[in-house]
Each structure stands twice: as structure tokens, then as C-alpha cells.
Design an enzyme around this catalytic site. Structure first.
Site, PDB file in Angstrom:
ATOM      1  N   ASP A 195      24.284 -11.328   4.287  1.00  0.00           N
ATOM      2  CA  ASP A 195      24.646 -12.098   3.099  1.00  0.00           C
ATOM      3  C   ASP A 195      26.146 -12.016   2.811  1.00  0.00           C
ATOM      4  O   ASP A 195      26.770 -13.016   2.462  1.00  0.00           O
ATOM      5  CB  ASP A 195      23.852 -11.603   1.890  1.00  0.00           C
ATOM      6  CG  ASP A 195      24.166 -12.410   0.651  1.00  0.00           C
ATOM      7  OD1 ASP A 195      24.047 -13.655   0.706  1.00  0.00           O
ATOM      8  OD2 ASP A 195      24.563 -11.806  -0.370  1.00  0.00           O
ATOM      9  N   LEU A 254       0.795  -1.224   0.000  1.00  0.00           N
ATOM     10  CA  LEU A 254       0.000   0.000   0.000  1.00  0.00           C
ATOM     11  C   LEU A 254       0.833   1.283   0.000  1.00  0.00           C
ATOM     12  O   LEU A 254       0.294   2.377   0.143  1.00  0.00           O
ATOM     13  CB  LEU A 254      -0.981  -0.010   1.183  1.00  0.00           C
ATOM     14  CG  LEU A 254      -1.955  -1.188   1.171  1.00  0.00           C
ATOM     15  CD1 LEU A 254      -2.840  -1.164   2.404  1.00  0.00           C
ATOM     16  CD2 LEU A 254      -2.794  -1.207  -0.091  1.00  0.00           C
ATOM     17  N   CYS A 255       2.147   1.153  -0.196  1.00  0.00           N
ATOM     18  CA  CYS A 255       3.000   2.336  -0.273  1.00  0.00           C
ATOM     19  C   CYS A 255       2.858   3.010  -1.628  1.00  0.00           C
ATOM     20  O   CYS A 255       2.778   2.343  -2.662  1.00  0.00           O
ATOM     21  CB  CYS A 255       4.471   1.953  -0.074  1.00  0.00           C
ATOM     22  SG  CYS A 255       4.875   1.590   1.624  1.00  0.00           S
ATOM     23  N   MET A 264       8.457   4.482   5.432  1.00  0.00           N
ATOM     24  CA  MET A 264       8.639   3.095   4.993  1.00  0.00           C
ATOM     25  C   MET A 264       9.887   2.962   4.125  1.00  0.00           C
ATOM     26  O   MET A 264      10.575   1.941   4.175  1.00  0.00           O
ATOM     27  CB  MET A 264       7.401   2.587   4.256  1.00  0.00           C
ATOM     28  CG  MET A 264       6.161   2.505   5.134  1.00  0.00           C
ATOM     29  SD  MET A 264       6.408   1.663   6.721  1.00  0.00           S
ATOM     30  CE  MET A 264       6.934   0.060   6.184  1.00  0.00           C
ATOM     31  N   GLU A 265      10.213   3.975   3.354  1.00  0.00           N
ATOM     32  CA  GLU A 265      11.420   3.938   2.539  1.00  0.00           C
ATOM     33  C   GLU A 265      12.671   3.926   3.414  1.00  0.00           C
ATOM     34  O   GLU A 265      13.624   3.182   3.132  1.00  0.00           O
ATOM     35  CB  GLU A 265      11.440   5.139   1.575  1.00  0.00           C
ATOM     36  CG  GLU A 265      10.449   5.025   0.426  1.00  0.00           C
ATOM     37  CD  GLU A 265       8.983   5.299   0.797  1.00  0.00           C
ATOM     38  OE1 GLU A 265       8.120   5.136  -0.077  1.00  0.00           O
ATOM     39  OE2 GLU A 265       8.691   5.677   1.956  1.00  0.00           O
TER      40      GLU A 265
END
Length: 167
Positions: free
Chosen positions: A129, A76-77, A114-115
């Protein structure tokens, strides 16, 4: 507390309409802590001897790319034209680890929280990783928003008790 803006009157999930909102300068910063199982992993990181190459440069690029792709990851962004994304690092000695801070800014109708969170989280996952051969037990913790500004509310920061690391 008002009704959630992502829920319609009939209870269905929806994207918020920001079409009528004016643009304003928006910014947000977030962090994530990466904890190593052994101090030797921190030594590998500091020395630049990681088998996969430059861990911090790779994590920085991954964080920047993640911020730009946030609407592809979080349903929903809104897609935003980001003006700037910065990903920075600080070594943590006790316990050994790395603190990742991401800062994002734009001029738009909705915030960039959110970013910033996505940038910090993906940078942290990239560190795992890149170093998992040296330490398969690396953890990520304390992903959190540090501040946000812009829009109706101006500058907002979490209360002090929210800034203490969890145990």
C-alpha cells in the site's frame, strides 16, 4: 494422524475448548517476502523517499496491530493477551525486495502461530500500500511459519526443505 480438533463428532466446525489447558510460555515467528518489480522501488524504500511516508515504521505498526487483532480476522482463533510482538525487516537485493519477520510471545493456553503469520502478512500488505504508486506490481510470497515453542511439544521448526524459497 488424529482427528482435527476444530471439527466436532457430527462434522460441524467448532472452537477448541482450551479452558482446561494450563498456561505456558508460547512463542512463534513467521516471515513474508515482498518482491518489487524494479530495483528503483527498493531504492525508494531505502532512501525514505516514499510518497506516503515512512514505509517501515508504518508496516511495523500495522503488523503489531494485526497480531493483536488476529481473533477478529480468523474465526476460530482464541483471543490471547500478547506479551510481545516484534516486526523486523531485511532488504533483499536480488531480486529486489524486503523480508519481513514477525515474532510473537505470550503466556497462555494456546500458541501464537496465527498471530505471527498475520503480523508478517499484514506488514507485507502495508508495504504494498505504501509503495504501490512507485511500483503497482509488488508481490508477496513465501508467507510461512519459521518456528513455534511452548505447550506440549516445546520448540518446533519446519523441516529444511520447507525453508527454501519457492520459485
Amino acid at each position: 494422524m488424529s482427528e482435527p480438533s476444530h471439527v466436532a463428532a457430527d462434522g460441524t466446525v467448532r472452537m477448541v475448548d482450551v479452558g482446561d489447558k494450563g498456561e505456558s510460555a508460547r512463542s512463534a515467528s513467521a516471515r513474508a517476502d515482498v518482491r518489487f518489480h524494479a530495483a528503483a522501488t527498493l531504492d525508494v524504500l531505502r532512501s525514505g523517499r516514499a510518497a506516503k511516508g515512512d514505509v517501515l515504521a508504518t508496516a511495523r505498526i500495522a503488523g503489531i496491530m494485526a497480531a493483536k487483532r488476529t481473533p477478529d480476522l480468523i474465526p476460530l482463533c482464541h483471543p490471547l493477551r500478547l506479551d510481545h510482538v516484534a516486526v523486523d525487516f531485511a532488504y533483499l537485493d536480488d531480486p529486489p525486495g524486503l523480508r519481513i519477520t514477525a515474532a510473537v510471545s505470550c503466556r497462555g493456553p494456546t500458541g501464537v502461530e496465527m498471530e505471527a503469520l498475520t503480523a508478517a502478512a499484514v506488514a507485507a500488505l502495508t508495504v504494498i500500500d505504501m509503495l504501490k504508486a512507485a511500483d503497482p506490481w509488488i508481490t508477496v510470497s513465501d508467507i510461512r511459519l519459521l518456528q513455534k515453542s511452548g505447550g506440549r511439544h516445546g520448540l518446533r521448526e519446519p523441516p529444511p526443505e520447507m525453508m527454501r524459497p519457492s520459485s
